[in-house]
Design an enzyme around this catalytic site. Structure first.
Site, PDB file in Angstrom:
ATOM      1  N   GLU A   1      39.242  34.653  -5.096  1.00  0.00           N
ATOM      2  CA  GLU A   1      40.271  34.534  -4.697  1.00  0.00           C
ATOM      3  C   GLU A   1      40.308  33.646  -4.325  1.00  0.00           C
ATOM      4  O   GLU A   1      39.170  32.799  -4.772  1.00  0.00           O
ATOM      5  CB  GLU A   1      40.154  35.518  -3.283  1.00  0.00           C
ATOM      6  CG  GLU A   1      40.020  34.046  -2.143  1.00  0.00           C
ATOM      7  CD  GLU A   1      38.323  33.360  -2.023  1.00  0.00           C
ATOM      8  OE1 GLU A   1      37.475  34.490  -2.301  1.00  0.00           O
ATOM      9  OE2 GLU A   1      38.580  32.741  -1.376  1.00  0.00           O
TER      10      GLU A   1
ATOM     11  N   LYS B   1      36.228  22.417  -4.282  1.00  0.00           N
ATOM     12  CA  LYS B   1      35.743  23.099  -4.590  1.00  0.00           C
ATOM     13  C   LYS B   1      34.593  23.589  -5.440  1.00  0.00           C
ATOM     14  O   LYS B   1      33.904  24.769  -5.662  1.00  0.00           O
ATOM     15  CB  LYS B   1      37.242  24.403  -4.618  1.00  0.00           C
ATOM     16  CG  LYS B   1      38.187  24.537  -3.768  1.00  0.00           C
ATOM     17  CD  LYS B   1      37.768  25.469  -2.348  1.00  0.00           C
ATOM     18  CE  LYS B   1      39.358  25.480  -1.889  1.00  0.00           C
ATOM     19  NZ  LYS B   1      39.001  26.474  -0.994  1.00  0.00           N
TER      20      LYS B   1
ATOM     21  N   SER C   1      40.666  16.147   0.123  1.00  0.00           N
ATOM     22  CA  SER C   1      40.255  17.282  -0.861  1.00  0.00           C
ATOM     23  C   SER C   1      40.472  17.308  -2.314  1.00  0.00           C
ATOM     24  O   SER C   1      39.498  17.794  -3.200  1.00  0.00           O
ATOM     25  CB  SER C   1      40.548  18.581  -0.265  1.00  0.00           C
ATOM     26  OG  SER C   1      41.776  18.642   0.496  1.00  0.00           O
TER      27      SER C   1
HETATM   28  C1  LIG Z   1      42.499  20.831  -2.048  1.00  0.00           C
HETATM   29  C2  LIG Z   1      42.480  21.818  -1.173  1.00  0.00           C
HETATM   30  N1  LIG Z   1      42.240  21.306  -0.034  1.00  0.00           N
HETATM   31  C3  LIG Z   1      41.896  22.572   0.725  1.00  0.00           C
HETATM   32  C4  LIG Z   1      41.856  23.248   0.938  1.00  0.00           C
HETATM   33  C5  LIG Z   1      41.771  24.791   2.103  1.00  0.00           C
HETATM   34  O1  LIG Z   1      39.899  25.146   1.759  1.00  0.00           O
HETATM   35  P1  LIG Z   1      39.689  24.846   2.663  1.00  0.00           P
HETATM   36  O2  LIG Z   1      40.220  24.825   4.101  1.00  0.00           O
HETATM   37  O3  LIG Z   1      37.956  26.055   2.378  1.00  0.00           O
HETATM   38  O4  LIG Z   1      39.013  23.323   1.831  1.00  0.00           O
HETATM   39  C6  LIG Z   1      42.238  24.404  -0.322  1.00  0.00           C
HETATM   40  C7  LIG Z   1      42.274  25.212  -0.786  1.00  0.00           C
HETATM   41  O5  LIG Z   1      42.971  26.011  -1.419  1.00  0.00           O
HETATM   42  C8  LIG Z   1      42.049  23.004  -1.649  1.00  0.00           C
HETATM   43  O6  LIG Z   1      42.668  23.280  -3.115  1.00  0.00           O
END
Ligand SMILES: Cc1ncc(COP(=O)(O)O)c(C=O)c1O
Length: 396
Positions: free
Chosen positions: A112, A90, A378
């Site tokens: 948000e 993020k 992620s």
């Molecule tokens: C670690 C992590 N992965 C994935 C997501 C999902 O968001 P996005 O689909 O925008 O990557 C989030 C959302 O808070 C997150 O914190």
């Protein structure tokens, strides 16, 4: 077919656009007219790239996951976005957008957040760059992601609870949009995923595209070729997935896999698997696939992971789904938990619950021995420890 770039009105095929109340028109128009020129300028890139390197800690490693590869009899690499400062992908977008907001003369930032990672990333960027920060978060998410709420507060952000609907991410976006309508001149809304009115999906995808840019460079170095056979990422709104897919969507030899949150199962009435359950509709400023009733009421979603607990999906992904460019999997809560414990025990890495949905695809799809499979990790699992500890007994 161009999958990556929307047209001038922000459409990816039939999805996208900007469906906004009149009060937001000047703000969104200002962004539409200026974002590309600003973010592509040499001066912006110099500051942004320097921060990505020296503050965020990029490039993140592309880690060959030996033990996982042995278990699944294929070649698995993990893109370690969990090792970024603040613990998830993020920050790539939050820093970029706060830098952009400064150049647009804004002094107040709103955001948000679901899992709290985007809230923490935005609060971090605001602390660093001297901006006032307000984060909207569903009341349920405030409870289940408490460590991140504490971090946001320590960073100086005001955390405002969204108490309507399912008290999760969708409701936090509603509150943030309401705030933006009331404060259109001073405020920039740092949207945390590839959702919202044009230009947000493209803006966020561009900031996250560093993920696939690095994968290409790192794979070339480690495997002698830029393209893997598969890329896999979880999809809430879809920003880590958009970043992971960005430089591969036009490359025919790379197969793309997206993992959505199945919750208790797609037929259970408690799910967030938008491509399985959604139909075409408008949510939070753009046309996309939306979980909704026949008369257009948005359905309350469910996922164990706050970051995937969303009844929509970005228009970029809706287009990939419609065109069958990406294969979508629905991963249930228990399958994600199992994958999280498996990675932890096999590799010593505790993933975020969101990322665990991408890992769980390994159990559902068979890959060949020689395939190179890149999975976007992620985020890290610190924020999810309470949930993990609750399920420790079932997963030992
Ligand atoms: C670690 C992590 N992965 C994935 C997501 C999902 O968001 P996005 O689909 O925008 O990557 C989030 C959302 O808070 C997150 O914190």
């Amino acid at each position: 077919m161009n999958y990556r770039n929307p047209d001038e009105h922000g459409y990816y095929g039939e999805f996208g656009g900007a469906f906004i109340p009149e009060m937001l028109y000047p703000n969104v128009k200002e962004l539409q007219e200026n974002y590309l020129e600003i973010i592509e300028s040499e001066e912006f890139q110099k500051e942004y790239q320097d921060l990505l390197k020296n503050y965020v800690g990029r490039a993140t490693p592309l880690y060959f996951s030996k033990n996982l590869s042995e278990k699944y009899n294929t070649r698995i690499y993990l893109k370690r976005e969990d090792l970024n400062h603040t613990g998830a992908h993020k920050i790539n977008n939050a820093l970029g957008q706060v830098l952009l907001a400064k150049r647009l003369g804004k002094t107040r930032i709103i955001a948000e957040t679901g899992a709290g990672q985007h809230g923490v990333a935005t609060a971090t960027a605001c602390a660093l760059l001297g901006m006032k920060c307000i984060v909207y978060m569903g009341e349920i998410d405030i409870q289940r992601q408490a460590p991140n709420v504490a971090r946001m507060k320590m960073l100086g952000a005001e955390v405002v609870a969204a108490t309507s609907g399912s008290k999760t991410l969708k409701d936090a976006v509603n509150e943030a949009l309401r705030d933006w309508i009331n404060n259109p001149v001073t405020t920039h809304y740092v949207i945390g995923s590839v959702v919202g009115p044009h230009p947000f999906p493209d803006l966020v995808a561009r900031f996250q595209s560093i993920i696939s840019k690095e994968i290409k460079e790192q794979l070339l170095e480690q495997e002698g070729r830029e393209n893997p056979d598969y890329v896999i990422a979880c999809v809430g709104g879809g920003s880590n997935a958009a970043g992971t897919f960005y430089h591969f969507v036009e490359e025919k030899d790379v197969k793309i896999i997206a993992a959505e949150a199945g919750g208790y199962g797609i037929d259970s009435g408690k799910s967030a698997a938008t491509t399985f359950l959604g139909t075409s509709g408008v949510l939070h400023g753009s046309k996309s696939l939306v979980m909704q009733t026949e008369d257009g009421q948005v359905t309350e979603p469910h996922s164990i992971s706050a970051g995937l607990d969303y009844p929509g999906i970005g228009p970029f992904h809706a287009h990939l789904f419609k065109e069958k460019r990406a294969e979508f999997f629905s991963i249930n809560d228990d399958e994600a938990l199992k994958a999280a414990f498996e990675l932890t025990r096999l590799e010593g890495i505790i993933p975020a619950l969101e990322s665990a949905h991408a890992l769980a695809v390994l159990d559902q799809k068979k890959f060949n021995e020689s395939h190179i499979v890149v999975i976007c990790l992620s985020g890290r699992g610190d924020k999810d420890m309470e949930t993990y500890l609750k399920h420790l007994g079932n997963n030992e």
